[in-house]
Scaffold this active site. Structure first.
Site, PDB file in Angstrom:
ATOM      1  N   GLU A  37       0.823  -1.213   0.000  1.00 42.54           N
ATOM      2  CA  GLU A  37       0.000   0.000   0.000  1.00 42.54           C
ATOM      3  C   GLU A  37       0.854   1.258   0.000  1.00 42.54           C
ATOM      4  OE1 GLU A  37      -0.044   2.020   2.941  1.00 42.54           O
ATOM      5  OE2 GLU A  37      -0.257   0.711   4.694  1.00 42.54           O
ATOM      6  N   ARG A  62       0.220  -2.249  12.392  1.00 38.53           N
ATOM      7  CA  ARG A  62      -0.391  -3.218  11.482  1.00 38.53           C
ATOM      8  C   ARG A  62      -0.758  -2.597  10.138  1.00 38.53           C
ATOM      9  NH1 ARG A  62      -1.107  -7.750  14.306  1.00 38.53           N
ATOM     10  NH2 ARG A  62      -2.402  -8.716  12.702  1.00 38.53           N
ATOM     11  N   CYS A  67       7.773  -0.980  -1.626  1.00 38.65           N
ATOM     12  CA  CYS A  67       8.917  -1.901  -1.647  1.00 38.65           C
ATOM     13  C   CYS A  67      10.001  -1.569  -0.637  1.00 38.65           C
ATOM     14  CB  CYS A  67       9.507  -1.993  -3.053  1.00 38.65           C
ATOM     15  SG  CYS A  67      10.376  -0.507  -3.635  1.00 38.65           S
ATOM     16  N   HIS A 105      13.475   0.012  -7.354  1.00 37.27           N
ATOM     17  CA  HIS A 105      12.869  -1.041  -6.536  1.00 37.27           C
ATOM     18  C   HIS A 105      13.928  -1.611  -5.609  1.00 37.27           C
ATOM     19  CE1 HIS A 105      10.347  -4.347  -5.307  1.00 37.27           C
ATOM     20  NE2 HIS A 105      11.174  -5.246  -5.813  1.00 37.27           N
ATOM     21  N   ASP A 119      10.938 -11.541  -2.456  1.00 38.61           N
ATOM     22  CA  ASP A 119      10.394 -10.196  -2.655  1.00 38.61           C
ATOM     23  C   ASP A 119       8.970 -10.125  -2.117  1.00 38.61           C
ATOM     24  OD1 ASP A 119       9.551  -7.692  -3.611  1.00 38.61           O
ATOM     25  OD2 ASP A 119      10.755  -7.880  -5.430  1.00 38.61           O
TER      26      ASP A 119
END
Length: 249
Positions: A37, A62, A67, A105, A119
């Site tokens: 998210e 939580r 990435c 990334h 990943d």
């Protein structure tokens, strides 16, 4: 790091041995539990690439992340569990086949009997670790993956024949991703700034909340529902992803 709390977040016991079986379990549970998210960007929250800050966000509060956050903290967990895990910089392939910039990334490489790619921060990607030295296709619930030699010793990762990203071999520290993370979180050219999105894989598909659109894909069949109020959106974040928010991103 409170390893027990992190493992409880994932719903797994501490592995007895840092081996491939344990890595498979940890990756699969991380993907199933911790959403991919970008909500912090649309809530005005700073993205801090520091292990303590990431632990507070992902484990204590939580939440999920993108990435740099997800793989940054996952790599730290793996090291705490005895794995030889490092971050690697990767360039993401654009739709036109060109490559994005370095540090586009952050991926995790784990050295076991051979090098593995683990990943948990690329959205819809392999559910299980991939062998980085494999010469044959690797089957996964999310498709067929190939790893191919690329120029200058880099490695290309393909999903169902489509190039996803190109990994450098050199290990990187988490703070080396800070400038690109800032760009991803602030630039109008970044796809992360275009709207809030939150996603988790399911047993037979995926659930995504993009703005006010709830998208549920089951066995390849996509069902889209537009949520009509802020309360419906907040309820969806809580029920679908376990994320408690006090306002809509």
């Amino acid at each position: 790091m409170d390893v027990a709390a992190y493992l409880a977040r994932l719903g797994v016991d501490r592995p007895a041995t840092p081996d491939v079986a344990a890595l498979r379990t940890l990756q699969e549970r991380h993907l199933a539990t911790v959403p991919f998210e970008n909500l912090s960007i649309h809530l005005g929250e700073p993205i801090v690439l520091d292990t303590d800050a990431l632990f507070d966000k992902i484990v204590r509060r939580r939440r999920g992340g993108f990435c740099y956050e997800l793989n940054g903290l996952f790599a730290a967990l793996l090291r705490e569990l005895g794995f030889d895990a490092v971050l690697k910089s990767a360039k993401v392939f654009r739709p036109d086949g060109t490559l994005g910039p370095p540090f586009d990334h952050a991926a995790v490489s784990v050295e076991l009997d051979e090098p593995w790619l683990a990943d948990v921060g690329f959205g819809r990607f392999s559910r299980f670790p991939l062998r980085l030295s494999a010469t044959e296709a690797q089957a996964d619930p999310e498709g067929e993956f190939l790893v191919l030699d690329a120029p200058h010793g880099d490695i290309d990762v393909l999903q169902d024949g489509k190039p996803q990203y190109r990994i450098e071999r050199r290990p990187r520290a988490l703070d080396e991703f800070v400038p690109t993370s800032f760009w991803q979180a602030t630039s109008p050219d970044s796809h992360f700034t275009r709207g809030p999105a939150c996603s988790l894989p399911g047993k037979h598909g995926r659930v995504t909340l993009a703005g006010d659109k709830l998208i549920i894909t089951t066995h390849g069949v996509r069902e889209e529902t537009r949520l009509s109020s802020d309360q419906e959106i907040l309820d969806a974040y809580r029920k679908r992803f376990g994320i408690e928010l006090d306002r809509v991103p």
